[in-house]
Scaffold this motif. Sequence first.
Motif, PDB file in Angstrom:
ATOM      1  N   GLU A 151       8.513   6.022   2.316  1.00  0.00           N
ATOM      2  CA  GLU A 151       7.390   6.431   1.469  1.00  0.00           C
ATOM      3  C   GLU A 151       7.074   7.903   1.683  1.00  0.00           C
ATOM      4  OE1 GLU A 151       3.086   7.383   1.217  1.00  0.00           O
ATOM      5  OE2 GLU A 151       4.075   6.784   3.063  1.00  0.00           O
ATOM      6  N   HIS A 152       7.073   8.348   2.919  1.00  0.00           N
ATOM      7  CA  HIS A 152       6.797   9.752   3.219  1.00  0.00           C
ATOM      8  C   HIS A 152       7.853  10.656   2.571  1.00  0.00           C
ATOM      9  CE1 HIS A 152       5.572  13.332   5.361  1.00  0.00           C
ATOM     10  NE2 HIS A 152       6.820  13.482   5.759  1.00  0.00           N
ATOM     11  N   MET A 157       0.815  -1.190   0.000  1.00  0.00           N
ATOM     12  CA  MET A 157       0.000   0.000   0.000  1.00  0.00           C
ATOM     13  C   MET A 157       0.863   1.260   0.000  1.00  0.00           C
ATOM     14  SD  MET A 157      -3.100  -1.074   2.561  1.00  0.00           S
ATOM     15  CE  MET A 157      -3.589   0.607   2.717  1.00  0.00           C
ATOM     16  N   ARG A 158       2.070   1.197   0.567  1.00  0.00           N
ATOM     17  CA  ARG A 158       2.935   2.373   0.639  1.00  0.00           C
ATOM     18  C   ARG A 158       3.384   2.842  -0.741  1.00  0.00           C
ATOM     19  NH1 ARG A 158       2.157   4.744   5.122  1.00  0.00           N
ATOM     20  NH2 ARG A 158       2.064   3.326   6.848  1.00  0.00           N
ATOM     21  N   ALA A 159       3.495   1.940  -1.690  1.00  0.00           N
ATOM     22  CA  ALA A 159       4.015   2.296  -3.003  1.00  0.00           C
ATOM     23  C   ALA A 159       2.927   2.747  -3.973  1.00  0.00           C
ATOM     24  CB  ALA A 159       4.770   1.106  -3.602  1.00  0.00           C
ATOM     25  N   ARG A 160       1.678   2.643  -3.584  1.00  0.00           N
ATOM     26  CA  ARG A 160       0.603   3.058  -4.481  1.00  0.00           C
ATOM     27  C   ARG A 160       0.744   4.535  -4.805  1.00  0.00           C
ATOM     28  NH1 ARG A 160      -4.921   1.156  -2.101  1.00  0.00           N
ATOM     29  NH2 ARG A 160      -5.576   2.577  -3.717  1.00  0.00           N
ATOM     30  N   TRP A 194       6.399  -1.882  -4.313  1.00  0.00           N
ATOM     31  CA  TRP A 194       6.554  -2.181  -2.889  1.00  0.00           C
ATOM     32  C   TRP A 194       7.872  -2.892  -2.571  1.00  0.00           C
ATOM     33  CZ3 TRP A 194       7.135  -7.019  -0.944  1.00  0.00           C
ATOM     34  CH2 TRP A 194       6.721  -8.089  -1.743  1.00  0.00           C
ATOM     35  N   PRO A 195       8.376  -3.788  -3.455  1.00  0.00           N
ATOM     36  CA  PRO A 195       9.667  -4.407  -3.110  1.00  0.00           C
ATOM     37  C   PRO A 195      10.808  -3.383  -3.043  1.00  0.00           C
ATOM     38  CG  PRO A 195       8.568  -5.700  -4.800  1.00  0.00           C
ATOM     39  CD  PRO A 195       7.800  -4.424  -4.648  1.00  0.00           C
ATOM     40  N   ASP A 196      10.703  -2.304  -3.843  1.00  0.00           N
ATOM     41  CA  ASP A 196      11.735  -1.270  -3.799  1.00  0.00           C
ATOM     42  C   ASP A 196      11.798  -0.633  -2.415  1.00  0.00           C
ATOM     43  OD1 ASP A 196      12.143  -1.702  -6.535  1.00  0.00           O
ATOM     44  OD2 ASP A 196      10.694  -0.142  -7.097  1.00  0.00           O
ATOM     45  N   ILE A 197      10.634  -0.339  -1.862  1.00  0.00           N
ATOM     46  CA  ILE A 197      10.592   0.294  -0.540  1.00  0.00           C
ATOM     47  C   ILE A 197      11.054  -0.687   0.539  1.00  0.00           C
ATOM     48  CG2 ILE A 197       9.084   1.368   1.184  1.00  0.00           C
ATOM     49  CD1 ILE A 197       7.400   2.448  -1.115  1.00  0.00           C
ATOM     50  N   LEU A 198      10.636  -1.940   0.433  1.00  0.00           N
ATOM     51  CA  LEU A 198      11.069  -2.956   1.399  1.00  0.00           C
ATOM     52  C   LEU A 198      12.582  -3.131   1.341  1.00  0.00           C
ATOM     53  CD1 LEU A 198      10.567  -5.196   3.465  1.00  0.00           C
ATOM     54  CD2 LEU A 198      10.172  -6.749   1.541  1.00  0.00           C
ATOM     55  N   GLU A 242      14.844  -1.034   0.284  1.00  0.00           N
ATOM     56  CA  GLU A 242      15.496   0.163   0.808  1.00  0.00           C
ATOM     57  C   GLU A 242      15.460   0.162   2.335  1.00  0.00           C
ATOM     58  OE1 GLU A 242      17.621   3.651   0.891  1.00  0.00           O
ATOM     59  OE2 GLU A 242      17.277   2.297  -0.798  1.00  0.00           O
ATOM     60  N   ALA A 243      14.352  -0.269   2.931  1.00  0.00           N
ATOM     61  CA  ALA A 243      14.258  -0.346   4.393  1.00  0.00           C
ATOM     62  C   ALA A 243      15.274  -1.343   4.944  1.00  0.00           C
ATOM     63  CB  ALA A 243      12.842  -0.740   4.802  1.00  0.00           C
ATOM     64  N   ILE A 244      15.413  -2.473   4.284  1.00  0.00           N
ATOM     65  CA  ILE A 244      16.380  -3.488   4.732  1.00  0.00           C
ATOM     66  C   ILE A 244      17.803  -2.961   4.604  1.00  0.00           C
ATOM     67  CG2 ILE A 244      17.322  -5.771   4.212  1.00  0.00           C
ATOM     68  CD1 ILE A 244      14.411  -6.592   3.446  1.00  0.00           C
ATOM     69  N   VAL A 245      18.101  -2.301   3.484  1.00  0.00           N
ATOM     70  CA  VAL A 245      19.446  -1.743   3.282  1.00  0.00           C
ATOM     71  C   VAL A 245      19.761  -0.715   4.359  1.00  0.00           C
ATOM     72  CG1 VAL A 245      20.802  -0.236   1.750  1.00  0.00           C
ATOM     73  CG2 VAL A 245      19.602  -2.210   0.816  1.00  0.00           C
ATOM     74  N   ARG A 246      18.812   0.154   4.657  1.00  0.00           N
ATOM     75  CA  ARG A 246      19.046   1.177   5.684  1.00  0.00           C
ATOM     76  C   ARG A 246      19.241   0.551   7.055  1.00  0.00           C
ATOM     77  NH1 ARG A 246      15.198   6.348   4.146  1.00  0.00           N
ATOM     78  NH2 ARG A 246      15.939   6.536   2.000  1.00  0.00           N
TER      79      ARG A 246
END
Length: 144
Positions: free
Chosen positions: A47-48, A1-4, A11-15, A17-21
């Motif tokens: 996402e924000h 839902m965050r990537a909509r 959504w995998p891009d955001i996930l 990136e979160a894991i990398v950070r």
Amino acid sequence: MRARRLPGIEWPDILHEAIVRALDGTRRWPPGVPILVFLAGCMRSIEHDLRRRLAQERAWREQDPTDREGADPERAVAAAQALGAIVALFSGDETVLRIIEGMSYGCSAAEIRARHGLSRTDYDTARKRLRRALLRLDSEGVPR
């Protein structure tokens, strides 16, 4: 839902990136917080930030008359030449070139440091070199 409704972002891009950070230490995992809750918070933050950047870019485009149809090609050429001169000026300084690249993509200082493994001191020193060199340029873009 965050990537909509984020253009070009899935959504995998955001996930990822979160894991990398989390792995590179940009985001610290607080003790006692479940991993799913932590990653969900990271994803919400990413996402924000992406939405904020998109809104900022839209606002700049609306205010910048050169970005509209019928933009002045001479001004675009002059800007490209100026950027080329700046990059050529720092051709031997990888740190400054990385900072310029990060700034051109709208990255914050923390993001540039994390992406390129720079310490705060290394980053600040390179920024000072960049600023001082740019201040020494004359109106034609040639060092004084």
